[in-house]
Write a protein that holds these residues in place. Sequence first.
Motif, PDB file in Angstrom:
ATOM      1  N   ALA A 289       0.827  -1.198   0.000  1.00 30.33           N
ATOM      2  CA  ALA A 289       0.000   0.000   0.000  1.00 30.33           C
ATOM      3  C   ALA A 289       0.862   1.248   0.000  1.00 30.33           C
ATOM      4  O   ALA A 289       1.908   1.311   0.614  1.00 30.33           O
ATOM      5  N   GLN A 290       0.388   2.248  -0.710  1.00 27.35           N
ATOM      6  CA  GLN A 290       1.049   3.533  -0.736  1.00 27.35           C
ATOM      7  C   GLN A 290      -0.026   4.592  -0.539  1.00 27.35           C
ATOM      8  O   GLN A 290      -1.207   4.359  -0.760  1.00 27.35           O
ATOM      9  N   ALA A 291       0.372   5.782  -0.117  1.00 21.75           N
ATOM     10  CA  ALA A 291      -0.615   6.833   0.115  1.00 21.75           C
ATOM     11  C   ALA A 291      -1.334   7.202  -1.171  1.00 21.75           C
ATOM     12  O   ALA A 291      -2.487   7.603  -1.167  1.00 21.75           O
TER      13      ALA A 291
ATOM     14  N   LEU B 179      -9.311  -1.912   1.871  1.00 18.64           N
ATOM     15  CA  LEU B 179      -9.766  -1.445   3.182  1.00 18.64           C
ATOM     16  C   LEU B 179      -8.584  -0.979   4.037  1.00 18.64           C
ATOM     17  O   LEU B 179      -7.584  -1.670   4.174  1.00 18.64           O
ATOM     18  N   ASN B 180      -8.741   0.200   4.619  1.00 21.54           N
ATOM     19  CA  ASN B 180      -7.682   0.859   5.372  1.00 21.54           C
ATOM     20  C   ASN B 180      -7.733   0.450   6.846  1.00 21.54           C
ATOM     21  O   ASN B 180      -8.753   0.636   7.505  1.00 21.54           O
ATOM     22  N   PRO B 181      -6.637  -0.096   7.406  1.00 22.37           N
ATOM     23  CA  PRO B 181      -6.663  -0.502   8.810  1.00 22.37           C
ATOM     24  C   PRO B 181      -6.924   0.653   9.770  1.00 22.37           C
ATOM     25  O   PRO B 181      -7.515   0.461  10.832  1.00 22.37           O
TER      26      PRO B 181
ATOM     27  N   PRO C 278      -9.304   7.665   5.635  1.00 31.27           N
ATOM     28  CA  PRO C 278     -10.136   7.252   4.496  1.00 31.27           C
ATOM     29  C   PRO C 278     -10.526   5.782   4.607  1.00 31.27           C
ATOM     30  O   PRO C 278      -9.822   4.994   5.256  1.00 31.27           O
ATOM     31  N   ALA C 279     -11.613   5.411   3.980  1.00 35.43           N
ATOM     32  CA  ALA C 279     -12.092   4.032   4.063  1.00 35.43           C
ATOM     33  C   ALA C 279     -11.132   3.052   3.414  1.00 35.43           C
ATOM     34  O   ALA C 279     -11.030   1.899   3.840  1.00 35.43           O
ATOM     35  N   ALA C 280     -10.426   3.497   2.394  1.00 36.97           N
ATOM     36  CA  ALA C 280      -9.533   2.599   1.677  1.00 36.97           C
ATOM     37  C   ALA C 280      -8.284   3.348   1.268  1.00 36.97           C
ATOM     38  O   ALA C 280      -8.259   4.580   1.215  1.00 36.97           O
ATOM     39  N   ARG C 281      -7.236   2.598   0.981  1.00 36.13           N
ATOM     40  CA  ARG C 281      -5.989   3.195   0.546  1.00 36.13           C
ATOM     41  C   ARG C 281      -5.459   2.437  -0.667  1.00 36.13           C
ATOM     42  O   ARG C 281      -5.765   1.264  -0.873  1.00 36.13           O
ATOM     43  N   PHE C 282      -4.648   3.138  -1.431  1.00 34.98           N
ATOM     44  CA  PHE C 282      -4.092   2.547  -2.646  1.00 34.98           C
ATOM     45  C   PHE C 282      -3.263   1.318  -2.297  1.00 34.98           C
ATOM     46  O   PHE C 282      -2.450   1.341  -1.370  1.00 34.98           O
TER      47      PHE C 282
ATOM     48  N   GLY D 259     -17.074   7.928 -11.142  1.00 33.61           N
ATOM     49  CA  GLY D 259     -16.933   9.183 -10.420  1.00 33.61           C
ATOM     50  C   GLY D 259     -16.673   9.026  -8.933  1.00 33.61           C
ATOM     51  O   GLY D 259     -16.458  10.017  -8.231  1.00 33.61           O
ATOM     52  N   GLY D 260     -16.667   7.796  -8.461  1.00 31.84           N
ATOM     53  CA  GLY D 260     -16.361   7.538  -7.054  1.00 31.84           C
ATOM     54  C   GLY D 260     -15.056   6.782  -6.931  1.00 31.84           C
ATOM     55  O   GLY D 260     -14.168   6.899  -7.786  1.00 31.84           O
ATOM     56  N   MET D 261     -14.943   5.987  -5.884  1.00 33.63           N
ATOM     57  CA  MET D 261     -13.759   5.155  -5.693  1.00 33.63           C
ATOM     58  C   MET D 261     -14.201   3.723  -5.433  1.00 33.63           C
ATOM     59  O   MET D 261     -15.082   3.476  -4.611  1.00 33.63           O
TER      60      MET D 261
END
Length: 264
Positions: free
Chosen positions: A24-26, A91-93, A103-107, A153-155
């Motif tokens: 994962a990266q920002a 999903l972001n820990p 945020p709910a999720a991360r790259f 248009g979302g993620m």
Amino acid sequence: MRTTAKVTAAALIGGTVLMGGNAAQAGAPPSDEAAAQKAASSAAAQQRLGQFFVHLDQHQRGQLTNQAVTPAAIAAKAPTLEGDVHRVYSLNPEFVKGTPNAPAARFAYMAVGAKSATGQHATVWLTKSGASWTIMNVISGSEEAVYPAKADGGMVFTEPQIHAWYRLKDGRVTALNDTAKTSVAKGVTVGSYQKLVHGRYADKLPGSAYQRSGKLGGFSPTTGVSDRAPDRGPAPVLLALGAGGVVTAAGVALARRRRTPDSH
């Protein structure tokens, strides 16, 4: 629901699947899509894809997949990419923990679909190493390539523990596959989704007693922890939610039963 075997290239050819903090990266600059696409189109990548498709044939015939692959066999697979590279978010820990403004999720990685001349489909995962993008993994099927293209248009992001795919748009989390529908029905607010995943995973993050106990049970989208579901195979390790998690393919069953993308 039709299922298909998802086989990691790591399991087939002895590599390692990186998850969580290592992968994962920002974020990633827009130009990185083009660079990742170029890396996935390289001769070395096509060679790896050809080998993967040959190994997939061997696996499906019940043969060992550590056999040498001839140049002719690779050439016969004639792999080609399908569509563009897309960012995959997971999903972001910190969101699971309830960290304010997380945020709910991360790259997590870039993904692009591929197919063979014999009709097989795979997805290439790419991560950045220094200034370059490199192939991290190859898996059969197309979930990771198809769902991220449905952002509208979302993620789009995944909750990998239950193989659920969601779209986050206008403050709501909505389902993109059947597992996600079981989880959030017709959709929930971001706040409600945070409470949901906090209940599922907050006590199972890295450093928890759950992790130290070595438990790797499966997860149900409605009840949280459950016995391992037979159609999912080995459940994703919860270290996928934490920094520095590494899942090694050695000793893991080659094939996982995974749901194919729904048409939405």
